[in-house]
Design a protein around this motif. Structure first.
Motif, PDB file in Angstrom:
ATOM      1  N   LEU A 200      57.563  19.620  46.825  1.00  0.00           N
ATOM      2  CA  LEU A 200      58.673  19.127  46.011  1.00  0.00           C
ATOM      3  C   LEU A 200      58.203  18.486  44.708  1.00  0.00           C
ATOM      4  CD1 LEU A 200      60.840  17.397  48.778  1.00  0.00           C
ATOM      5  CD2 LEU A 200      61.056  19.730  47.914  1.00  0.00           C
ATOM      6  N   ILE A 202      58.289  15.435  44.177  1.00  0.00           N
ATOM      7  CA  ILE A 202      59.571  14.743  44.040  1.00  0.00           C
ATOM      8  C   ILE A 202      59.524  13.654  42.968  1.00  0.00           C
ATOM      9  CG2 ILE A 202      59.033  13.069  45.842  1.00  0.00           C
ATOM     10  CD1 ILE A 202      61.967  13.326  46.767  1.00  0.00           C
ATOM     11  N   ILE A 447      65.711  17.931  45.812  1.00  0.00           N
ATOM     12  CA  ILE A 447      65.966  17.507  47.181  1.00  0.00           C
ATOM     13  C   ILE A 447      67.065  16.454  47.240  1.00  0.00           C
ATOM     14  CG2 ILE A 447      64.177  15.731  47.126  1.00  0.00           C
ATOM     15  CD1 ILE A 447      65.154  17.949  50.134  1.00  0.00           C
TER      16      ILE A 447
END
Length: 646
Positions: A200, A202, A447
């Protein structure tokens, strides 16, 4: 009930072209829209639709969290009184009219907004669901190696806090595989760091999109291409694909189950999963979770069940199908729990911790906890390949139906010969739009948005849509009318139990789910990240965007209906359209027969207008021409004809 039972077969002379197992006739009954190649294709497609990722990554967690084996009791109670009846209602609704989630609302045009709401929900789910599938694709490709990349902590993306489990046994109870404290220092697992820092990458906030993760974007393209190719000929192609996609996950589950129960500590995990805590049955939250899981797991109110059933032959026994598919779905959930907790029990034993310390759900189970457990097995890449291949197939089975729901709704709504002939172009267009809308979910903040859509876009709005659908069919259209329709289609009326559920019990349970959802509402979080208020507003707007279709279209329909007063317009708006009923003329008997419609003012279904006799004669002539063309259709191909859609 008539002398025929709900599971009995009528003679071929009565069912004509009905879906009788072993029937040698292969041509489509509805040559304009097409039908399933056989009944098995419909059942497998519906099983693939209902059995999805939630069966593997949500149900086992809910079960152990809500009392283990004790949770099974409210779960199966909700299945019997809510799940199967709603499943049967949607299947019979779509099969009777042979129309998708928009067209079926000819039953009461004012409620067509329910169909638009279903389309909006399916759009949201289809966008983020394929992103989850693409991540499973990515893990599948990354498992094609001698050593899984999330096994050790010696990778560029790992931090000093990383601590792995391979070659490490910690009988003192300290955690290495999950976020925890070891000697006062925060530790994370290599699988979690691989997930967050590498896959990811993230970002720190939902508003900080960052760059697109190109490997994930590439896998998203692969996922959409696979879905499009499997649906390139509609149910004709997807019906063949499901022979593999709907059955092979059970092969993988069985392989993982056999491997899991042979591991040390597996029995402890299974005990943790099943040991009943009967005192929790008195907890309303347990019943709420059971009802919610049944409702969302079966895919009610998504529009997919109506769409899939619309391609059935008119006399197909959808009552039997609804029971088979619903029970298969729930049995799969229970079976998956054994697969998940046998492996988690093994990992807990290896680490010397309680099973609750390694149990997780959702993406945390699929992409962190379970992959970490697989690294402890010999030939771990093989088990990882099997696991993620299973996730891909489970996701694709649902995604097929989501895309077909949207395509069928568009094609049925336009209804021209050109759009039916070029349905593949519609499928391609929807797939391209779905891919483009999914691109933001492949960014570093993707996400956050994926979980926001999962928690809001397909939550309480589904409950409201399903409740209004029950009210419309049972109380606006009329339960007696609908029971007669089902009897005309199946050869027997709905059993008394289902009539009571449709009218009273299921709507009450749906209302309970809605109240429970509202009471138990908590703002969404992801690990320790708290979503900002503006993002929650967007989430509620997504949830309301499907529900708002219902009153908006209802007001529009009332405003455009015939009548000089509001009550006259309302009465006109709720009456069935003159073309409501079976799609094919050969099935329009009894009160749907042309002669009865012409000579029966104020008939049962409130028809006020119907075609002139000359038009009906012309339709019959065209029907004879159409039948003569279907002789060469034994290869399963469909033909366009000038017969207008009912």
């Amino acid at each position: 009930m008539t002398k025929e039972g709900p599971f009995s077969w009528r003679p071929r002379s009565t069912f004509q072209n009905g879906a009788v197992p072993g029937e040698p006739v292969k041509k489509d009954e509805n040559t304009r829209r097409g039908n399933w190649g056989n009944q098995i294709e419909f059942v497998l497609t519906s099983v693939g639709y209902a059995v999805g990722l939630g069966n593997v990554w949500r149900f086992p967690y809910l079960c152990y969290r809500n009392g283990g084996g004790a949770f099974m009791f409210p779960y199966f109670i909700m299945l019997v009184f809510c799940g199967i009846p709603l499943f049967f209602l949607e299947l019979s609704f779509g099969q009777f009219a042979s129309l998708g989630c928009l067209g079926v609302w000819k039953v009461s045009p004012m409620f067509k907004g329910v169909g638009y709401g279903m389309m909006v929900v399916s759009t949201y789910i289809g966008i983020y669901y394929n992103v989850v599938i693409c991540i499973a694709f990515y893990y599948f490709f990354m498992s094609m190696t001698n050593l899984l990349p999330w096994t050790y902590c010696n990778n560029p993306w790992n931090t000093p806090d990383c601590s792995g489990v391979v070659g490490t046994s910690r009988p003192n109870g300290s955690l290495a595989n999950v976020t925890g404290m070891v000697n006062g220092t925060k530790r994370t697992s290599p699988s979690e760091e691989y997930w967050r820092n590498y896959v990811l990458n993230i970002s720190d906030d939902i508003g900080n999109f960052g760059e697109v993760r190109l490997p994930i974007l590439g896998c998203l393209a692969v996922s959409w291409v696979v879905v499009f190719l499997c649906l390139i000929r509609g149910v004709k192609s997807s019906g063949k694909v499901v022979y593999f996609t709907a059955t092979f996950p059970y092969v993988v589950l069985t392989i993982l189950f056999v491997r899991g129960i042979t591991l040390e500590g597996a029995i402890d995990g299974i005990k943790y999963y099943l040991t009943p805590q009967w005192k929790m049955i008195l907890d309303a939250k347990v019943w709420g979770d059971a009802a919610s899981q049944i409702f969302y797991s079966l895919g009610c109110a998504w529009g997919g069940l109506i769409t899939m059933a619309s391609y059935n032959k008119f006399h197909n026994n959808c009552y039997r199908d609804s029971i088979i598919i619903s029970i298969t779905n729930c049995a799969t959930s229970v079976y998956a729990g054994f697969v998940i907790f046998s492996i988690l029990g093994f990992m807990a034993h290896h680490l010397g911790v309680d099973v609750s310390a390694v149990a997780d759900h959702g993406p945390g189970l699929a992409f962190v906890a379970y992959p970490e457990a697989l690294t402890l097995l010999p030939i771990s890449p093989l088990w990882s390949l099997l696991f993620f291949f299973m996730l891909i197939l489970l996701g694709l089975g649902t995604q097929f139906c989501l895309l077909e729901t949207l395509v069928t709704a568009i094609v049925d709504e336009i209804g021209t010969d050109w759009i039916i002939k070029h349905k593949t172009l519609v499928t391609l267009g929807v797939a391209i739009v779905g891919f483009l809308l999914g691109v933001p979910l492949t960014t570093r903040a993707g996400i956050y948005w994926l979980l926001l859509m999962d928690n809001y876009a397909a939550s309480f709005s589904l409950v409201i849509i399903s409740c209004i659908m029950c009210i419309c069919i049972m109380y606006v259209y009329g339960h007696r009318n609908y029971f007669k329709d089902v009897e005309m289609m199946l050869g027997f009326p709905p059993p008394f139990f289902f009539r009571m559920c449709w009218r009273f019990i299921s709507p009450v349970i749906i209302t309970f789910i809605l109240i429970f959802t509202v009471i138990q509402y908590k703002p969404i979080t992801y690990n320790k990240y708290i979503y900002p208020g503006w993002s929650l507003v967007i989430g509620f707007c997504m949830a309301l965007s499907s529900v708002i279709c219902i009153p908006l279209y209802g007001l529009y329909k009332i405003a455009t209906s015939e009548g000089s007063t509001f009550s006259e317009r309302l009465k006109s708006a709720v009456k069935p359209h003159w073309s409501w009923g079976p799609a094919l003329q050969e099935h329009r008997v009894g009160r749907y027969a042309p002669s009865s419609l012409l000579g029966a003012p104020g008939s049962d279904i409130g028809v006020e207008a119907c075609p002139f006799k000359e038009e009906l004669k012309e339709e019959e002539k065209e029907k004879r021409d159409e039948i003569s063309l279907t002789i060469q259709g034994s290869n399963g191909s469909t033909h366009t004809s000038p017969l207008p859609m009912a």
